[in-house]
Design an enzyme around this catalytic site. Sequence first.
Site, PDB file in Angstrom:
ATOM      1  CB  CYS A 140       1.382  35.435 -42.063  1.00 17.88           C
ATOM      2  SG  CYS A 140       2.196  33.999 -42.814  1.00 17.88           S
ATOM      3  CG  HIS A 219      -1.430  30.575 -44.079  1.00 19.10           C
ATOM      4  ND1 HIS A 219      -0.619  29.743 -44.808  1.00 19.10           N
ATOM      5  CD2 HIS A 219      -0.690  31.688 -43.844  1.00 19.10           C
ATOM      6  CE1 HIS A 219       0.559  30.326 -45.008  1.00 19.10           C
ATOM      7  NE2 HIS A 219       0.540  31.509 -44.435  1.00 19.10           N
TER       8      HIS A 219
HETATM    9  P1  NAD Z   1       9.594  38.788 -51.327  1.00 22.04           P
HETATM   10  O1  NAD Z   1      10.520  37.878 -52.029  1.00 22.04           O
HETATM   11  O2  NAD Z   1       8.242  39.013 -51.890  1.00 22.04           O
HETATM   12  O3  NAD Z   1      10.267  40.212 -51.162  1.00 22.04           O
HETATM   13  C1  NAD Z   1      11.592  40.367 -50.744  1.00 22.04           C
HETATM   14  C2  NAD Z   1      12.210  41.529 -51.484  1.00 22.04           C
HETATM   15  O4  NAD Z   1      13.532  41.741 -51.008  1.00 22.04           O
HETATM   16  C3  NAD Z   1      12.300  41.288 -52.988  1.00 22.04           C
HETATM   17  O5  NAD Z   1      11.883  42.466 -53.649  1.00 22.04           O
HETATM   18  C4  NAD Z   1      13.791  41.020 -53.220  1.00 22.04           C
HETATM   19  O6  NAD Z   1      14.218  41.446 -54.509  1.00 22.04           O
HETATM   20  C5  NAD Z   1      14.402  41.883 -52.140  1.00 22.04           C
HETATM   21  N1  NAD Z   1      15.772  41.515 -51.742  1.00 22.04           N
HETATM   22  C6  NAD Z   1      16.432  40.363 -51.917  1.00 22.04           C
HETATM   23  N2  NAD Z   1      17.683  40.446 -51.392  1.00 22.04           N
HETATM   24  C7  NAD Z   1      17.784  41.692 -50.874  1.00 22.04           C
HETATM   25  C8  NAD Z   1      18.824  42.396 -50.217  1.00 22.04           C
HETATM   26  N3  NAD Z   1      20.014  41.836 -49.960  1.00 22.04           N
HETATM   27  N4  NAD Z   1      18.595  43.680 -49.838  1.00 22.04           N
HETATM   28  C9  NAD Z   1      17.416  44.268 -50.080  1.00 22.04           C
HETATM   29  N5  NAD Z   1      16.392  43.657 -50.705  1.00 22.04           N
HETATM   30  C10 NAD Z   1      16.576  42.380 -51.095  1.00 22.04           C
HETATM   31  O7  NAD Z   1       9.504  38.250 -49.844  1.00 22.04           O
HETATM   32  P2  NAD Z   1       8.347  38.534 -48.799  1.00 22.04           P
HETATM   33  O8  NAD Z   1       7.269  37.535 -48.996  1.00 22.04           O
HETATM   34  O9  NAD Z   1       8.005  39.972 -48.787  1.00 22.04           O
HETATM   35  O10 NAD Z   1       9.065  38.111 -47.448  1.00 22.04           O
HETATM   36  C11 NAD Z   1       9.907  39.002 -46.742  1.00 22.04           C
HETATM   37  C12 NAD Z   1       9.986  38.555 -45.302  1.00 22.04           C
HETATM   38  O11 NAD Z   1       8.669  38.600 -44.743  1.00 22.04           O
HETATM   39  C13 NAD Z   1      10.487  37.115 -45.088  1.00 22.04           C
HETATM   40  O12 NAD Z   1      11.169  37.049 -43.856  1.00 22.04           O
HETATM   41  C14 NAD Z   1       9.197  36.332 -44.997  1.00 22.04           C
HETATM   42  O13 NAD Z   1       9.337  35.116 -44.293  1.00 22.04           O
HETATM   43  C15 NAD Z   1       8.335  37.318 -44.228  1.00 22.04           C
HETATM   44  N6  NAD Z   1       6.901  37.104 -44.375  1.00 22.04           N
HETATM   45  C16 NAD Z   1       6.375  36.789 -45.592  1.00 22.04           C
HETATM   46  C17 NAD Z   1       5.020  36.553 -45.681  1.00 22.04           C
HETATM   47  C18 NAD Z   1       4.395  36.155 -46.987  1.00 22.04           C
HETATM   48  O14 NAD Z   1       3.438  35.407 -46.985  1.00 22.04           O
HETATM   49  N7  NAD Z   1       4.853  36.634 -48.117  1.00 22.04           N
HETATM   50  C19 NAD Z   1       4.195  36.662 -44.565  1.00 22.04           C
HETATM   51  C20 NAD Z   1       4.761  37.065 -43.356  1.00 22.04           C
HETATM   52  C21 NAD Z   1       6.122  37.257 -43.258  1.00 22.04           C
END
Ligand code: NAD
Length: 336
Positions: A140, A219
């Site tokens: 992000c 942020h």
């Molecule tokens: P999150 O924890 O909200 O969602 C992740 C999901 O994946 C959950 O539903 C979890 O149960 C599931 N999961 C866990 N292990 C798994 C597996 N082996 N197979 C399939 N699903 C599985 O996380 P998020 O915030 O959505 O982040 C996901 C990615 O996006 C990360 O790389 C994070 O760094 C990136 N990201 C997050 C944000 C943020 O602010 N939330 C912003 C930009 C990028």
Amino acid sequence: MLRVGVNGYGTIGKRVADAVRAQPDMEVAGVAKTRPNFEAQGAVREGYPLYAAIDERVDRFEEAGVPIDGTVDELIDDSDVVVDATPSGIGAENRPLYESHDTPALFQGGEDADVADVSFTARANYADATGADAVRVVSCNTTGLARILAPLDETYGVEKARVTLVRRGGDPSQTGRGPINDILPNPTTIPSHHGPDVQTVLDVPIDTAGFKVPATLMHVHSVNVTLESDATGDDVRELFADENRLFLVDPDAGIDGAGKLKEYAMDRGRPRADLWENCIWSESITVEDRDLYLFQGIHQESDVVPENVDAVRAVAGVADADESMATTDEALGIGL
Ligand code: NAD
């Protein structure tokens, strides 16, 4: 229609699924979940075919009364492109799975850059991802920085960017994150990883420093860019006004911070109060000699969502950057 599978249906995954569904040239092949929690139930309510991300857990979905359509292997087989939105580090573990099905995959910014052949922000380097098998949509914060630095570099040249990132401690649903009463230089070393991460999508000199604070909404970046050629604040405002994913916050709007930005998003009827655009306080845009200063708010949960949609088109080779960004923005209603 491009069939897009989403593996990992959490904060980012559920938003990407909804954004894909809104596109005229894409459909959601299905979403994969590890457990039958409220988000799995939500996927079923939305009508998305639901798959078990872990084979051995099929029973848990059945016991919880959450109907599933199969396992993640079937989802990958049935998808033209898979968006991996699993927690940081899991994407890298999943890469061989996508390769074994010969299905192109997108990864998220929590993964190391070497998870994919190319890192991606649509405005900075869309063409690099054309036809790639594995693409990492950068984080992000990196997305928010690349979106302003790309037009600045094209128009004036960037001699040096220096950015202080005031980062939210966690997302609203991350009950275990913090700090709850502190202001942390994070990391305590300089540069933070954000500067090098920007350089995976854009060749500009940049140093970044980060803090973490007790906030969940957004942020906020304090940006200083030394330009290579002269510009005025009005020139930069005009440049940014032409960029659909940059929202210039009107001084008369009385939006004094992240709280009111989120309120504004709700008033505008945005799904989940999402702000896909960088929110730049217009009156903060100031140029002293060749030094540009500004403040911008970045909604961590949503600014990467349109980028994922564009990355799908890039790997599928079905549109160029301008076409894809215009289609994505129109379908979602991006541009405040
Ligand atoms: P999150 O924890 O909200 O969602 C992740 C999901 O994946 C959950 O539903 C979890 O149960 C599931 N999961 C866990 N292990 C798994 C597996 N082996 N197979 C399939 N699903 C599985 O996380 P998020 O915030 O959505 O982040 C996901 C990615 O996006 C990360 O790389 C994070 O760094 C990136 N990201 C997050 C944000 C943020 O602010 N939330 C912003 C930009 C990028």
